[in-house]
Design a protein around this motif. Structure first.
Motif, PDB file in Angstrom:
ATOM      1  N   ILE A   1      34.580  17.240 -51.379  1.00 19.49           N
ATOM      2  CA  ILE A   1      35.652  18.031 -52.221  1.00 19.49           C
ATOM      3  C   ILE A   1      34.838  19.194 -52.969  1.00 19.49           C
ATOM      4  N   GLY A   2      33.785  19.035 -53.454  1.00 17.37           N
ATOM      5  CA  GLY A   2      33.215  19.880 -54.413  1.00 17.37           C
ATOM      6  C   GLY A   2      33.238  19.358 -55.659  1.00 17.37           C
ATOM      7  N   GLU A   3      32.018  19.703 -56.473  1.00 16.92           N
ATOM      8  CA  GLU A   3      31.903  18.947 -57.938  1.00 16.92           C
ATOM      9  C   GLU A   3      33.037  20.003 -58.765  1.00 16.92           C
ATOM     10  N   SER A   4      33.195  21.361 -58.701  1.00 13.28           N
ATOM     11  CA  SER A   4      33.950  22.033 -59.613  1.00 13.28           C
ATOM     12  C   SER A   4      35.315  21.856 -59.190  1.00 13.28           C
ATOM     13  N   GLN A   5      35.766  21.569 -58.025  1.00 14.69           N
ATOM     14  CA  GLN A   5      37.240  21.394 -57.850  1.00 14.69           C
ATOM     15  C   GLN A   5      37.762  19.780 -58.336  1.00 14.69           C
ATOM     16  N   LEU A   6      36.738  18.994 -58.234  1.00 22.49           N
ATOM     17  CA  LEU A   6      37.055  17.655 -58.425  1.00 22.49           C
ATOM     18  C   LEU A   6      37.195  17.521 -60.165  1.00 22.49           C
ATOM     19  N   ALA A   7      36.124  18.422 -60.829  1.00 18.69           N
ATOM     20  CA  ALA A   7      36.233  18.306 -62.142  1.00 18.69           C
ATOM     21  C   ALA A   7      37.632  18.968 -62.767  1.00 18.69           C
TER      22      ALA A   7
END
Length: 127
Positions: A54-60
């Motif tokens: 998913i990607g760290e920034s989008q999940l955050a």
């Protein structure tokens, strides 16, 4: 993985996290995802693998909007993703070469926390 979190309102509304086919391949999870489309056991994924695809920034961003810890959100998605995709898909949705279509995860805030839906555009429309 740009624009993988969509939130179109001032209030917290359902969010769509997109899992591109390329992300599954880069994380070595194509065979895992293929198992979710077929009969038999669903290969599990870990929270760390969810962060990769998913990607760290989008999940955050999604976790922040939902008032959750990103690690907890990743764990919830990891726990439910295989069975959710399996419940709405079939082997016919895989490409001729077994390619997994782009997956989507919809996170909807509820009075009890959050509901998660997952699948692909072909099996759920726009989730």
């Amino acid at each position: 993985m740009n624009d993988s979190v969509a939130n179109d309102g001032g209030e917290v509304s359902p969010m769509i996290l997109t899992i591109p086919t390329e992300s599954l391949a880069e994380a070595g999870l194509e065979s895992h995802a293929q198992s979710w489309f077929g009969a038999g056991a669903n290969a599990p994924v870990t929270a760390d693998q969810v962060v990769l695809i998913i990607g760290e920034s989008q999940l955050a961003e999604a976790a922040d909007a939902l008032g959750q810890d990103p690690a907890e959100l990743a764990a919830e998605i990891a726990d439910q993703l295989p069975s959710l995709v399996d419940s709405v898909s079939s082997p016919e949705l895989l490409g001729a070469d077994g390619a997994v279509p782009e997956l989507r995860v919809r996170l909807t805030p509820t009075a009890r926390g959050m509901s998660i839906a997952a699948g692909c555009r072909a099996c759920l429309g726009d989730v």
